[in-house]
Design a protein around this motif. Structure first.
Motif, PDB file in Angstrom:
ATOM      1  N   VAL B 117       9.798  46.687  23.343  1.00  0.00           N
ATOM      2  CA  VAL B 117      10.865  47.213  22.495  1.00  0.00           C
ATOM      3  C   VAL B 117      12.211  46.875  23.097  1.00  0.00           C
ATOM      4  O   VAL B 117      13.193  47.569  22.859  1.00  0.00           O
ATOM      5  CB  VAL B 117      10.741  48.741  22.291  1.00  0.00           C
ATOM      6  N   MET B 173       7.008  50.957  27.982  1.00  0.00           N
ATOM      7  CA  MET B 173       7.800  51.980  28.668  1.00  0.00           C
ATOM      8  C   MET B 173       9.006  51.381  29.352  1.00  0.00           C
ATOM      9  O   MET B 173      10.117  51.905  29.276  1.00  0.00           O
ATOM     10  CB  MET B 173       6.942  52.669  29.736  1.00  0.00           C
ATOM     11  N   VAL B 174       8.770  50.281  30.074  1.00  0.00           N
ATOM     12  CA  VAL B 174       9.863  49.682  30.836  1.00  0.00           C
ATOM     13  C   VAL B 174      10.936  49.142  29.904  1.00  0.00           C
ATOM     14  O   VAL B 174      12.131  49.328  30.143  1.00  0.00           O
ATOM     15  CB  VAL B 174       9.335  48.557  31.754  1.00  0.00           C
ATOM     16  N   LEU B 176      11.570  50.158  26.942  1.00  0.00           N
ATOM     17  CA  LEU B 176      12.249  51.321  26.357  1.00  0.00           C
ATOM     18  C   LEU B 176      13.299  51.849  27.317  1.00  0.00           C
ATOM     19  O   LEU B 176      14.427  52.151  26.939  1.00  0.00           O
ATOM     20  CB  LEU B 176      11.222  52.411  26.034  1.00  0.00           C
ATOM     21  N   ALA B 177      12.905  51.951  28.592  1.00  0.00           N
ATOM     22  CA  ALA B 177      13.855  52.434  29.596  1.00  0.00           C
ATOM     23  C   ALA B 177      15.063  51.511  29.675  1.00  0.00           C
ATOM     24  O   ALA B 177      16.204  51.958  29.791  1.00  0.00           O
ATOM     25  CB  ALA B 177      13.168  52.535  30.949  1.00  0.00           C
ATOM     26  N   MET B 178      14.798  50.207  29.596  1.00  0.00           N
ATOM     27  CA  MET B 178      15.876  49.227  29.658  1.00  0.00           C
ATOM     28  C   MET B 178      16.863  49.437  28.512  1.00  0.00           C
ATOM     29  O   MET B 178      18.074  49.427  28.703  1.00  0.00           O
ATOM     30  CB  MET B 178      15.243  47.832  29.523  1.00  0.00           C
ATOM     31  N   VAL B 180      17.394  52.146  26.766  1.00  0.00           N
ATOM     32  CA  VAL B 180      18.145  53.390  26.901  1.00  0.00           C
ATOM     33  C   VAL B 180      19.184  53.259  28.003  1.00  0.00           C
ATOM     34  O   VAL B 180      20.270  53.817  27.923  1.00  0.00           O
ATOM     35  CB  VAL B 180      17.192  54.569  27.193  1.00  0.00           C
ATOM     36  N   ALA B 181      18.836  52.508  29.042  1.00  0.00           N
ATOM     37  CA  ALA B 181      19.739  52.407  30.187  1.00  0.00           C
ATOM     38  C   ALA B 181      20.936  51.510  29.912  1.00  0.00           C
ATOM     39  O   ALA B 181      22.009  51.722  30.480  1.00  0.00           O
ATOM     40  CB  ALA B 181      18.972  51.884  31.400  1.00  0.00           C
ATOM     41  N   THR B 184      24.400  52.998  29.024  1.00  0.00           N
ATOM     42  CA  THR B 184      24.910  53.777  30.141  1.00  0.00           C
ATOM     43  C   THR B 184      25.404  52.874  31.258  1.00  0.00           C
ATOM     44  O   THR B 184      26.498  53.057  31.782  1.00  0.00           O
ATOM     45  CB  THR B 184      23.800  54.691  30.708  1.00  0.00           C
ATOM     46  N   VAL B 188      29.369  52.418  33.053  1.00  0.00           N
ATOM     47  CA  VAL B 188      29.569  53.003  34.379  1.00  0.00           C
ATOM     48  C   VAL B 188      30.239  51.979  35.292  1.00  0.00           C
ATOM     49  O   VAL B 188      29.959  50.793  35.217  1.00  0.00           O
ATOM     50  CB  VAL B 188      28.182  53.434  34.922  1.00  0.00           C
ATOM     51  N   MET B 302      17.400  52.581  18.295  1.00  0.00           N
ATOM     52  CA  MET B 302      17.058  52.221  16.913  1.00  0.00           C
ATOM     53  C   MET B 302      17.254  50.731  16.686  1.00  0.00           C
ATOM     54  O   MET B 302      16.464  50.087  15.993  1.00  0.00           O
ATOM     55  CB  MET B 302      17.951  52.988  15.924  1.00  0.00           C
TER      56      MET B 302
END
Lengths: 293, 404
Positions: B117, B173-174, B176-178, B180-181, B184, B188, B302
């Protein structure tokens, strides 16, 4: 760099939430062999249903919760029977894509029906605060952690000591052999989904209590639950809880210790997953599985 | 000795040539019609040109399908000219760029069966690559665009090598984390020094060169997108029909069988993921030029999941499906903000992605080959029926021979 032990308390509370959802994920993985991406969204849906029953319809608190939990069981059963079973005939990829579809569906449904304004969820444990040796621990935190630990013990006992737990696992590990032993594999899969949905529902209610009830409540949590179960091992309920608590505490520590740390929570989860995968692909408590061709 | 009447085809003329001929005829007919006939309604002009362009090659070669396909493609490409209010050049260009990312998604999920994803995040990397190279390092835009797939595949290699060693769900999972990250991390510091934080980076659109004068910027970007898309579709088609593509499909069907046949599991999975990232990076870079601004918050979860929806709807394992899926999902996203249902007297306003979710589930359950699969099945049924009718009665092939 400040280190505030109060942060550990908060970390344990959020960690318990990750652990609770993680338990649902572990259950569904152990009983059906796949990861359900929609677990969080289904949990949010159940939380909204409880809220509607208790706050909007005025049904007594624990009866409302009971009804919602019963509904979550039926929801899980239904999802497996109607959707997942059909998809499993195609391929595992089809099932996982199906869970993503469920994710989209429930997320959109929650937002459409209940709107995005966060709602206050009535507290199951009251809002008192305890003092434990200089630290302020709210009763909520204790309640959430307590429920999570109880669920973990139940799950552990379920898989270790009960026949049904054994049957559930057998259905995933070797469906043919299970059928030959007289286990109704289809019914076991349905049961697995139902139970996981119940666990998820409880996790959702706990989260709604701790945080605010809003449509994306679990969408963020599920990522940290993934990190938790990767850390702890996808097949281990104990691992889910330990992993969840570690992730929660790490988050709090990073949030206060590092400047601008709160926004780094998500990349941190990313990092945790990657590191665990690098050194211990099966997590702290996970089982190493060997598949015979 | 009697001969059964079977229409004779001209095997010497390949189908692709007929399609191209059909498309070109369409263009010529359109051009002539609108030049010499005043006040011609667009729809009438299209129908006449289409008729001419389909019938002439069909009569000559006794095949309808190739010229129909060619005309259809030409009509879609010309859409901004035919119906500019419905399909503007910027909308079509956006769809084109999204189609690139979607093709990548299909390569990793449709062909290889790995759930990723992360295409949205890879697109974001490509977009930031282009933006930073142009604004900070003053690279020419075309060079920056050429660099974007490499930037994304670089990240793809790193992530792929980590995440693909294990069970399939870890990649999901990874990635997805990417996804979302990414927003952010882009906001930063110290990264925000480069990405300009939440405000994002503004891009100046490339100006059309001298010899294409008369083309405004938007149309120029559209032509550019068409060119890039065309080239990358050709590349993807070649890759997927090569030995490598075969290996990927073998992986999807059965990892074990593929391994026994000598397909290196890890290497091909990583290869597919990296290629997909490259496509996503290029698409993202192109999007940056088309949209004109790169902001971190545009790359939501999304956005990434959209590409999965696109390939499921369009057709897993079909390059054309990726494009069709991209068009469908984006058109809906642009035009539909809420869908209102009236159930038992209660009006519910549903958000589109509720129905996307249902659509994904329904398609995976009932027509896993997506829209392309459905159309393919329909066309096959039409041609089967034709062959049957030409041979007289729909009799099995064996009896026909025995009668002679």
């Amino acid at each position: 760099m400040q280190f505030d032990p109060q942060q550990i308390v908060i970390g344990m509370a959020t960690g318990s939430v990750y652990a609770a959802l993680g338990l649902a994920l572990v259950l569904i993985f152990r009983s059906t062999g796949i990861v359900n991406f929609a677990q969080g969204e289904m949990a949010t849906f159940i939380s909204y249903i409880s809220w509607t029953l208790i706050v909007a319809a005025g049904i007594p608190y624990w009866i409302g919760i009971g009804m919602a939990i019963a509904l979550s069981f039926i929801l899980g059963l239904g999802a497996e029977r109607a959707i997942i079973r059909r998809l499993a005939q195609h391929s595992e990829l089809a099932v996982v894509i199906g869970t993503l579809g469920l994710f989209l569906f429930f997320n959109g449904l929650d937002l459409s029906i209940w709107q995005g304004v966060p709602k206050d969820f009535p507290a199951p444990f009251g809002r008192g605060v305890l003092r434990l040796g200089g630290l302020f621990v709210s009763v909520q935190y204790v309640g959430v952690l307590g429920v999570t630990l109880v669920l973990m013990l139940i799950m552990y006992a379920f898989f270790r000591f009960t026949k049904i737990g054994l049957a559930l696992e057998a259905s995933t590990l070797n469906p043919t052999a299970a059928r030959l032993m007289g286990i109704d594999v289809n019914r076991m899969l349905m049961l697995g989904w139902g139970l996981a949905s119940v666990l998820g529902g409880v996790a959702g209610i706990l989260t709604a209590d701790l945080l605010l009830l809003e449509p994306n409540m679990m969408a963020g949590t599920i990522l940290f639950s993934f990190a938790a179960i990767s850390l702890g091992g996808v097949t281990s309920p104990v691992g889910a809880v330990v992993g969840g608590l570690i992730v929660g505490i790490l988050q709090s520590a990073v949030g206060t210790a590092v400047l601008g740390g709160t926004s780094l929570r998500t990349p941190l989860a990313f990092l945790v997953i990657l590191l665990v995968l690098a050194f211990r692909p099966n997590g702290l408590f996970g089982r190493v599985s060997v598949t015979r061709a | 000795m009697s001969r059964s009447f079977v229409p004779r085809e001209h095997p010497a003329v390949p189908n692709a040539a007929v399609s191209v001929a059909g498309g070109v005829l369409f263009l010529i007919a359109q051009g002539l019609l609108f030049r010499f006939v005043d006040h011609l309604p667009a729809a009438v002009g299209v129908v006449i040109s289409a008729f001419i362009a389909v019938t002439i090659p069909s009569i000559l070669t006794r095949r309808v399908q190739p010229s129909a396909i060619g005309v259809a493609i030409a009509a879609v490409i010309l859409l901004p000219g035919i119906a500019p209010s419905v399909a503007s050049t910027s909308l079509m260009a956006t769809i084109g760029a999204l189609a690139l990312i979607s093709i990548g998604q299909n390569i990793v999920t449709g062909y290889t069966g790995q759930l990723s994803v992360g295409q949205g995040a890879m697109a974001g990397i490509g977009a930031y690559c282009v933006a930073i190279l142009i604004n900070r390092f003053e690279w020419p835009w075309w060079l920056a665009l050429a660099a974007s797939p490499f930037a994304a595949s670089f990240v793809g290699v790193i992530v792929g090598i980590w995440a693909l060693r294990l069970r399939g769900m870890y990649l999901a999972m990874v990635t997805l984390a990417m996804v979302v990250a990414l927003p952010t991390v882009a906001k930063v510091s110290p990264v925000s020094e480069w990405t300009n934080g939440v405000q994002g980076i503004l891009l100046v659109a490339p100006t059309p060169p001298e010899w294409l004068n008369g083309l405004d910027t938007s149309a120029y970007l559209y032509v550019l997108t068409l060119g890039v898309l065309g080239a990358m579709v050709y590349l993807a088609a070649r890759l997927m029909s090569s030995r490598h593509g075969l290996a990927l499909r073998a992986l999807r069907e059965s990892e074990l069988a593929a391994q026994i046949s000598g397909v290196s599991l890890l290497r091909y999975k990583i290869w597919a993921f990296v290629v997909a990232s490259a496509y996503a990076g290029l698409g993202g870079g192109l999007l940056a030029l088309i949209v004109g601004i790169v902001t971190p918050d545009a790359y939501t979860v999304m956005f990434s999941i959209d590409f999965l929806v696109m390939v499921v709807i369009g057709g897993l394992g079909s390059i054309v499906g990726s494009i069709v899926g991209a068009a469908i999902v984006w058109e809906l996203r642009v035009r539909v903000s809420t869908i209102t249902l009236s159930l038992l007297g209660i009006k519910v306003e549903l958000l589109p992605w509720t129905l996307y979710g249902l659509a994904v589930i329904a398609i995976m359950m009932f027509m896993p080959e997506g829209v392309v699969g459905l159309v393919g099945a329909m066309m096959r049924r039409v041609s089967e029926r034709k062959a049957g009718s030409f041979a007289g009665v729909a009799a099995p092939a064996g009896t026909k021979d025995r009668q002679t």
